[in-house]
Design a protein around this motif. Structure first.
Motif, PDB file in Angstrom:
ATOM      1  N   TYR A 187      10.652   5.134  -0.053  1.00 52.50           N
ATOM      2  CA  TYR A 187      11.210   4.748  -1.514  1.00 52.50           C
ATOM      3  C   TYR A 187      11.579   3.320  -1.381  1.00 52.50           C
ATOM      4  CZ  TYR A 187      12.411   5.158  -6.214  1.00 52.50           C
ATOM      5  OH  TYR A 187      12.633   5.176  -7.814  1.00 52.50           O
ATOM      6  N   ILE A 188      11.292   2.222  -2.049  1.00 52.15           N
ATOM      7  CA  ILE A 188      11.716   0.810  -1.953  1.00 52.15           C
ATOM      8  C   ILE A 188      12.701   0.870  -3.330  1.00 52.15           C
ATOM      9  CG2 ILE A 188      11.028  -1.483  -1.820  1.00 52.15           C
ATOM     10  CD1 ILE A 188       9.651   0.140   0.327  1.00 52.15           C
ATOM     11  N   TYR A 189      14.143   0.802  -2.858  1.00 54.80           N
ATOM     12  CA  TYR A 189      14.918   0.685  -4.040  1.00 54.80           C
ATOM     13  C   TYR A 189      15.089  -0.660  -4.717  1.00 54.80           C
ATOM     14  CZ  TYR A 189      16.754   5.369  -2.918  1.00 54.80           C
ATOM     15  OH  TYR A 189      16.795   6.750  -2.481  1.00 54.80           O
ATOM     16  N   SER A 190      15.072  -1.636  -3.765  1.00 53.68           N
ATOM     17  CA  SER A 190      15.116  -3.100  -4.042  1.00 53.68           C
ATOM     18  C   SER A 190      15.069  -4.036  -2.834  1.00 53.68           C
ATOM     19  CB  SER A 190      16.634  -3.385  -4.699  1.00 53.68           C
ATOM     20  OG  SER A 190      17.627  -2.851  -3.719  1.00 53.68           O
ATOM     21  N   GLY A 191      15.137  -5.407  -3.299  1.00 51.25           N
ATOM     22  CA  GLY A 191      14.901  -6.208  -2.261  1.00 51.25           C
ATOM     23  C   GLY A 191      13.673  -7.270  -2.215  1.00 51.25           C
ATOM     24  N   ASN A 192      12.915  -6.962  -3.745  1.00 51.39           N
ATOM     25  CA  ASN A 192      11.642  -7.399  -3.653  1.00 51.39           C
ATOM     26  C   ASN A 192      10.754  -7.651  -2.374  1.00 51.39           C
ATOM     27  OD1 ASN A 192       9.607  -9.157  -4.827  1.00 51.39           O
ATOM     28  ND2 ASN A 192      11.139 -10.878  -5.244  1.00 51.39           N
ATOM     29  N   GLN A 193      10.262  -6.381  -2.283  1.00 58.73           N
ATOM     30  CA  GLN A 193       9.540  -6.465  -0.839  1.00 58.73           C
ATOM     31  C   GLN A 193       8.068  -6.339  -0.942  1.00 58.73           C
ATOM     32  OE1 GLN A 193      11.344  -3.083   1.609  1.00 58.73           O
ATOM     33  NE2 GLN A 193      13.268  -3.095   0.400  1.00 58.73           N
ATOM     34  N   GLN A 194       7.516  -7.095   0.081  1.00 55.75           N
ATOM     35  CA  GLN A 194       5.971  -6.970   0.031  1.00 55.75           C
ATOM     36  C   GLN A 194       5.406  -6.846   1.219  1.00 55.75           C
ATOM     37  OE1 GLN A 194       5.781 -11.310  -1.475  1.00 55.75           O
ATOM     38  NE2 GLN A 194       5.128 -10.590  -3.597  1.00 55.75           N
ATOM     39  N   THR A 195       4.215  -6.637   1.409  1.00 55.29           N
ATOM     40  CA  THR A 195       3.370  -6.517   2.557  1.00 55.29           C
ATOM     41  C   THR A 195       2.560  -7.754   2.657  1.00 55.29           C
ATOM     42  OG1 THR A 195       1.873  -5.177   1.855  1.00 55.29           O
ATOM     43  CG2 THR A 195       3.646  -4.136   2.685  1.00 55.29           C
ATOM     44  N   LEU A 196       2.014  -8.256   3.644  1.00 51.43           N
ATOM     45  CA  LEU A 196       1.037  -9.221   3.851  1.00 51.43           C
ATOM     46  C   LEU A 196       0.156  -8.840   5.099  1.00 51.43           C
ATOM     47  CD1 LEU A 196       0.281 -12.163   3.264  1.00 51.43           C
ATOM     48  CD2 LEU A 196       1.638 -12.720   4.991  1.00 51.43           C
ATOM     49  N   GLN A 197      -1.188  -8.957   4.535  1.00 47.61           N
ATOM     50  CA  GLN A 197      -2.365  -8.320   5.355  1.00 47.61           C
ATOM     51  C   GLN A 197      -3.437  -9.307   5.062  1.00 47.61           C
ATOM     52  OE1 GLN A 197      -3.181  -4.310   6.245  1.00 47.61           O
ATOM     53  NE2 GLN A 197      -2.266  -3.877   4.539  1.00 47.61           N
ATOM     54  N   ASN A 198      -3.675  -9.972   6.173  1.00 42.23           N
ATOM     55  CA  ASN A 198      -4.985 -10.962   6.070  1.00 42.23           C
ATOM     56  C   ASN A 198      -5.010 -11.932   4.976  1.00 42.23           C
ATOM     57  OD1 ASN A 198      -6.163  -9.747   8.332  1.00 42.23           O
ATOM     58  ND2 ASN A 198      -7.047  -8.059   6.962  1.00 42.23           N
ATOM     59  N   SER A 199      -3.734 -12.431   4.744  1.00 41.25           N
ATOM     60  CA  SER A 199      -3.339 -13.450   3.708  1.00 41.25           C
ATOM     61  C   SER A 199      -3.121 -12.571   2.258  1.00 41.25           C
ATOM     62  CB  SER A 199      -4.408 -14.546   3.665  1.00 41.25           C
ATOM     63  OG  SER A 199      -4.186 -15.303   4.861  1.00 41.25           O
ATOM     64  N   ASN A 200      -3.266 -11.361   2.392  1.00 44.19           N
ATOM     65  CA  ASN A 200      -3.318 -10.536   0.944  1.00 44.19           C
ATOM     66  C   ASN A 200      -1.977  -9.864   1.014  1.00 44.19           C
ATOM     67  OD1 ASN A 200      -6.251 -10.904   0.212  1.00 44.19           O
ATOM     68  ND2 ASN A 200      -6.500  -9.640   1.813  1.00 44.19           N
ATOM     69  N   LYS A 201      -1.204 -10.457  -0.173  1.00 44.35           N
ATOM     70  CA  LYS A 201       0.279  -9.829  -0.744  1.00 44.35           C
ATOM     71  C   LYS A 201       0.096  -8.556  -1.443  1.00 44.35           C
ATOM     72  CE  LYS A 201       3.051 -13.992   0.001  1.00 44.35           C
ATOM     73  NZ  LYS A 201       3.785 -15.000  -0.455  1.00 44.35           N
ATOM     74  N   GLN A 202       0.901  -7.721  -1.131  1.00 41.52           N
ATOM     75  CA  GLN A 202       1.227  -6.570  -2.034  1.00 41.52           C
ATOM     76  C   GLN A 202       2.387  -6.012  -2.284  1.00 41.52           C
ATOM     77  OE1 GLN A 202      -0.862  -3.028  -0.532  1.00 41.52           O
ATOM     78  NE2 GLN A 202       0.084  -1.543  -2.060  1.00 41.52           N
ATOM     79  N   LYS A 203       2.918  -6.016  -3.347  1.00 45.57           N
ATOM     80  CA  LYS A 203       4.321  -5.636  -3.753  1.00 45.57           C
ATOM     81  C   LYS A 203       4.422  -3.982  -3.493  1.00 45.57           C
ATOM     82  CE  LYS A 203       7.799  -6.085  -7.368  1.00 45.57           C
ATOM     83  NZ  LYS A 203       8.234  -6.428  -8.630  1.00 45.57           N
ATOM     84  N   LEU A 204       5.636  -3.827  -2.791  1.00 44.21           N
ATOM     85  CA  LEU A 204       6.138  -2.643  -2.625  1.00 44.21           C
ATOM     86  C   LEU A 204       7.097  -2.111  -3.514  1.00 44.21           C
ATOM     87  CD1 LEU A 204       6.597  -2.649   1.513  1.00 44.21           C
ATOM     88  CD2 LEU A 204       4.475  -1.661   0.192  1.00 44.21           C
ATOM     89  N   GLU A 205       6.935  -0.982  -4.155  1.00 50.21           N
ATOM     90  CA  GLU A 205       8.046  -0.558  -5.076  1.00 50.21           C
ATOM     91  C   GLU A 205       7.796   0.863  -5.606  1.00 50.21           C
ATOM     92  OE1 GLU A 205       7.277  -2.599  -8.931  1.00 50.21           O
ATOM     93  OE2 GLU A 205       5.094  -2.225  -8.734  1.00 50.21           O
ATOM     94  N   GLY A 206       8.997   1.314  -5.556  1.00 47.66           N
ATOM     95  CA  GLY A 206       9.088   2.937  -5.774  1.00 47.66           C
ATOM     96  C   GLY A 206       8.648   3.575  -4.575  1.00 47.66           C
ATOM     97  N   LEU A 207       8.011   4.928  -4.793  1.00 44.03           N
ATOM     98  CA  LEU A 207       7.446   5.976  -3.653  1.00 44.03           C
ATOM     99  C   LEU A 207       6.134   5.330  -3.045  1.00 44.03           C
ATOM    100  CD1 LEU A 207       8.673   8.110  -2.283  1.00 44.03           C
ATOM    101  CD2 LEU A 207       7.622   9.715  -4.039  1.00 44.03           C
ATOM    102  N   THR A 208       6.004   5.005  -1.865  1.00 48.49           N
ATOM    103  CA  THR A 208       4.883   4.369  -1.567  1.00 48.49           C
ATOM    104  C   THR A 208       4.241   4.919  -0.036  1.00 48.49           C
ATOM    105  OG1 THR A 208       5.312   2.163  -2.150  1.00 48.49           O
ATOM    106  CG2 THR A 208       3.861   2.316  -0.497  1.00 48.49           C
TER     107      THR A 208
END
Length: 268
Positions: free
Chosen positions: A44-65
């Protein structure tokens, strides 16, 4: 950064680790590498403006993942102070809870709501209600997980037994060794293992061997050359290939700060 683990005893048959990660203002923005850890998890991502980066593709992480099984590294970007709490499952747990073919989740981060909306809704309520008390949060999560129906049959029992054997041997065995003890052909074993775990037994063995070597290195600081032969690598070149495969980097770069989370996790 503060990585902390919590008691899993109540749900130890389903859960490998309960954990929280707090990212302080001092270390953010943070860019850190995550390597394959041989399990699926949810966070569960509470805060922090978190993202993943795979092969130059960014994906925002939020909520239950859901974090599926990974067979290569990826990067997490944390822009500001924040919190993440999660559950690292036993290898077959997510299959037992959702009946989802876990091979479809490999190298992916997806919303739990997209595959198990009922479970996601109830878990989200727990994560939100106990955000300020992690001990109670994970106690309530364990109670909830124990209340869920799970898929258990002859096949899941066999796969679980295989996983116990691989872990006991620290990845120092072959798929052929496993076939001598189970009523499956190699093709059937790979099909069932991929469905319930996400990856093939051969890949699981390879990752577990690599992780056990790295854990011993981090915890005991044993000479790397001794560990390479202890864990049945032919030579340093063979180990370097696995290191490059799982981290997308060379071993010398492991000593840099971009492996901050993994170094702490391996010392557990």
């Amino acid at each position: 950064m503060n990585l902390k683990y919590y008691n899993t005893e109540i749900a130890s048959h389903l859960v490998d680790e309960f954990y929280s990660i707090e990212y302080s203002e001092k270390i953010t923005p943070l860019k850190t590498t995550i390597i394959p850890m041989a399990y699926s998890s949810i966070a569960y991502i509470y805060s922090g403006n978190q993202q993943t980066l795979q092969n130059s593709n960014k994906q925002k992480l939020e909520g239950l993942t859901i974090f599926g099984q990974f067979i290569k590294s990826y990067t997490i970007l944390v822009k500001n102070l924040g919190i993440c709490c999660g559950i690292s499952f036993k290898p077959t747990t997510l299959f037992k809870l959702t009946n989802i073919d876990l091979s479809k989740l490999v190298n992916k981060h997806i919303s739990l709501d997209s595959i198990a909306p009922d479970i996601s809704k109830k878990l989200s309520v727990i994560f939100i209600n106990y955000e300020d008390n992690y001990e109670n949060l994970f106690k309530q999560l364990a109670i909830f997980l124990n209340s869920l129906p799970i898929i258990e049959n002859k096949d899941t029992l066999i796969i679980d037994e295989i996983i116990v054997e691989i872990n006991k041997k620290e990845g120092l065995l072959s798929v052929n060794d496993l076939l001598d003890t189970i009523p499956f052909s190699q093709k059937t074993l790979e099909t069932k293992f991929k469905k319930m775990v996400g990856i093939t037994p051969g890949k699981y063995i390879q990752i577990k061997r690599f992780l056990n070597l790295m854990r011993k290195y981090e915890k005991d600081q044993i000479d790397l050359k001794d560990l390479i032969y202890m864990y049945d690598y032919y030579d340093e070149s063979h180990f370097s290939k696995d290191f490059k495969l799982f981290t997308s980097n060379s071993f010398k770069n492991y000593f840099k700060e971009d492996y901050l989370i993994i170094k702490q996790a391996l010392k557990k």
